[in-house]
Scaffold this motif. Structure first.
Motif, short mmCIF file in Angstrom:
data_model
loop_
_atom_site.label_atom_id
_atom_site.label_comp_id
_atom_site.label_asym_id
_atom_site.label_seq_id
_atom_site.Cartn_x
_atom_site.Cartn_y
_atom_site.Cartn_z
N UNK A 1 0.83 -1.21 0.00
CA UNK A 1 0.00 0.00 0.00
C UNK A 1 0.87 1.26 0.00
N UNK A 2 1.90 1.26 0.84
CA UNK A 2 2.78 2.43 0.89
C UNK A 2 3.61 2.57 -0.38
N UNK A 3 3.92 1.45 -1.02
CA UNK A 3 4.61 1.52 -2.30
C UNK A 3 3.76 2.28 -3.32
N UNK A 4 2.45 2.04 -3.27
CA UNK A 4 1.55 2.77 -4.16
C UNK A 4 1.59 4.27 -3.91
N UNK A 5 1.72 4.67 -2.66
CA UNK A 5 1.80 6.11 -2.36
C UNK A 5 3.12 6.70 -2.84
N UNK A 6 4.20 5.93 -2.75
CA UNK A 6 5.50 6.41 -3.24
C UNK A 6 5.46 6.62 -4.75
N UNK A 7 4.85 5.67 -5.45
CA UNK A 7 4.74 5.80 -6.91
C UNK A 7 3.93 7.04 -7.28
N UNK A 8 2.91 7.35 -6.48
CA UNK A 8 2.07 8.52 -6.77
C UNK A 8 2.86 9.83 -6.67
N UNK A 9 3.98 9.83 -5.98
CA UNK A 9 4.79 11.04 -5.87
C UNK A 9 5.33 11.49 -7.22
N UNK A 10 5.33 10.58 -8.21
CA UNK A 10 5.81 10.92 -9.54
C UNK A 10 4.70 11.48 -10.44
N UNK A 11 3.49 11.56 -9.92
CA UNK A 11 2.38 12.14 -10.68
C UNK A 11 2.64 13.63 -10.86
N UNK A 12 2.61 14.11 -12.10
CA UNK A 12 3.12 15.46 -12.39
C UNK A 12 2.05 16.50 -12.73
N UNK A 13 0.79 16.11 -12.79
CA UNK A 13 -0.25 17.08 -13.17
C UNK A 13 -0.82 17.73 -11.92
N UNK A 14 -0.39 18.95 -11.65
CA UNK A 14 -0.95 19.69 -10.52
C UNK A 14 -2.06 20.61 -11.01
N UNK A 15 -2.60 21.41 -10.11
CA UNK A 15 -3.73 22.28 -10.46
C UNK A 15 -3.34 23.28 -11.55
N UNK A 16 -2.15 23.85 -11.45
CA UNK A 16 -1.70 24.83 -12.44
C UNK A 16 -1.50 24.19 -13.81
N UNK A 17 -0.85 23.02 -13.82
CA UNK A 17 -0.61 22.34 -15.09
C UNK A 17 -1.93 21.94 -15.75
N UNK A 18 -2.88 21.47 -14.96
CA UNK A 18 -4.17 21.07 -15.54
C UNK A 18 -4.90 22.28 -16.11
N UNK A 19 -4.80 23.42 -15.45
CA UNK A 19 -5.43 24.64 -15.97
C UNK A 19 -4.79 25.02 -17.31
N UNK A 20 -3.48 24.86 -17.41
CA UNK A 20 -2.80 25.15 -18.68
C UNK A 20 -3.26 24.20 -19.78
N UNK A 21 -3.42 22.92 -19.43
CA UNK A 21 -3.89 21.94 -20.42
C UNK A 21 -5.28 22.30 -20.91
N UNK A 22 -6.17 22.63 -19.99
CA UNK A 22 -7.54 22.99 -20.38
C UNK A 22 -7.56 24.25 -21.24
N UNK A 23 -6.70 25.20 -20.90
CA UNK A 23 -6.64 26.44 -21.68
C UNK A 23 -6.17 26.16 -23.11
N UNK A 24 -5.15 25.32 -23.24
CA UNK A 24 -4.64 24.98 -24.57
C UNK A 24 -5.67 24.19 -25.36
N UNK A 25 -6.37 23.28 -24.69
CA UNK A 25 -7.41 22.51 -25.37
C UNK A 25 -8.55 23.42 -25.84
N UNK A 26 -8.92 24.36 -25.00
CA UNK A 26 -9.99 25.28 -25.36
C UNK A 26 -9.60 26.13 -26.57
N UNK A 27 -8.34 26.58 -26.58
CA UNK A 27 -7.86 27.37 -27.72
C UNK A 27 -7.85 26.53 -28.99
N UNK A 28 -7.42 25.28 -28.87
CA UNK A 28 -7.38 24.40 -30.04
C UNK A 28 -8.78 24.12 -30.55
#
Length: 242
Positions: A197-224
């Protein structure tokens, strides 16, 4: 996704061996085990407002890591305490509270992690659309459903091998198991489950999409999408003028 799969393996293991431990280590009756299901129920109602509170203040990654680690520790606690002879005797009036209290606290927040996973998969779908130009949300969640079943099954397979390894007898009698079998059940429900279970939490530390990055993705998708709609409108206009 790898974090999710790792956690599902842990859930698959405990889904098999937890009942063995309750029956043969803690010597519970079916009436006692009813409280296990009852202890998990309030989390269904508590998780939504808790998630709303946490989401307004923390990143999804942080919420998942903390909630998952907390859930794993609380669920494994009775088995760790039993391993070190710190758990109340099976005939103690505090026995059920000592066992199901941590389970109640664990499952009070457990649904939060599952909801966060689904939310993260949506974010991943957005990022994939940005990179590939195609929306594949259905495929992502189909893979999630298949992986859920597959890794649960794999966890059950590991649990089966574990029972063989500790020489758990085919016809076991309550109160008559050898100490190595009892210790083995505690180890699988405690250190093995918690470690995965704790190994799963350690792996999650490599998840790179934070709130700011997701907002940027949505903005770029909307523009496209806006550009695509404009092109389609121009093509339609040209077709009508011809």
């Amino acid at each position: 996704c790898l974090s999710m799969l790792t956690i599902y393996v842990g859930l698959g293991i405990i889904g098999v061996v937890a009942n063995y431990a309750m029956i043969y280590v803690f010597e519970m009756t079916s009436e006692n085990m009813f409280w296990g299901a009852a202890a998990k129920l309030p989390g269904v109602f508590f998780a939504i407002p808790l998630l709303a509170f946490l989401s307004a203040r923390f990143e999804k990654q942080t919420i998942f890591v903390v909630v998952t680690a907390y859930t794993g520790v609380m669920a494994a606690m009775p088995h760790f305490l039993k391993m070190f002879d710190l758990f109340p005797p099976n005939d103690s009036p505090f026995f059920l509270l000592a066992f199901f209290g941590p389970i109640f606290l664990a499952y009070l927040v457990f649904p939060v992690a599952m909801i966060i996973i689904d939310s993260q998969l949506v974010d991943i779908s957005d990022e994939h659309e940005l990179k590939s130009g195609r929306r594949s949300e259905g495929i992502v969640f189909s893979i999630r459903s298949f992986a859920n079943k597959a890794t649960h099954g794999f966890g059950g397979l590991i649990a089966g091998f574990g029972l063989e390894y500790i020489n758990f007898p085919e016809e076991a009698d309550i109160g008559a198991l050898p100490s190595e079998a009892l210790d083995g059940l505690l180890i699988m429900n405690g250190p093995v489950y918690l470690g995965i279970y704790l190994l799963g939490t350690v792996i999650m530390l490599f998840y790179s999409i934070d709130r700011q990055r997701h907002a940027e993705i949505l903005s770029e998708l909307e523009a496209r999408r806006s550009i695509d709609q404009q092109r389609q409108a121009e093509q339609t206009t040209q077709m009508w003028t011809k």
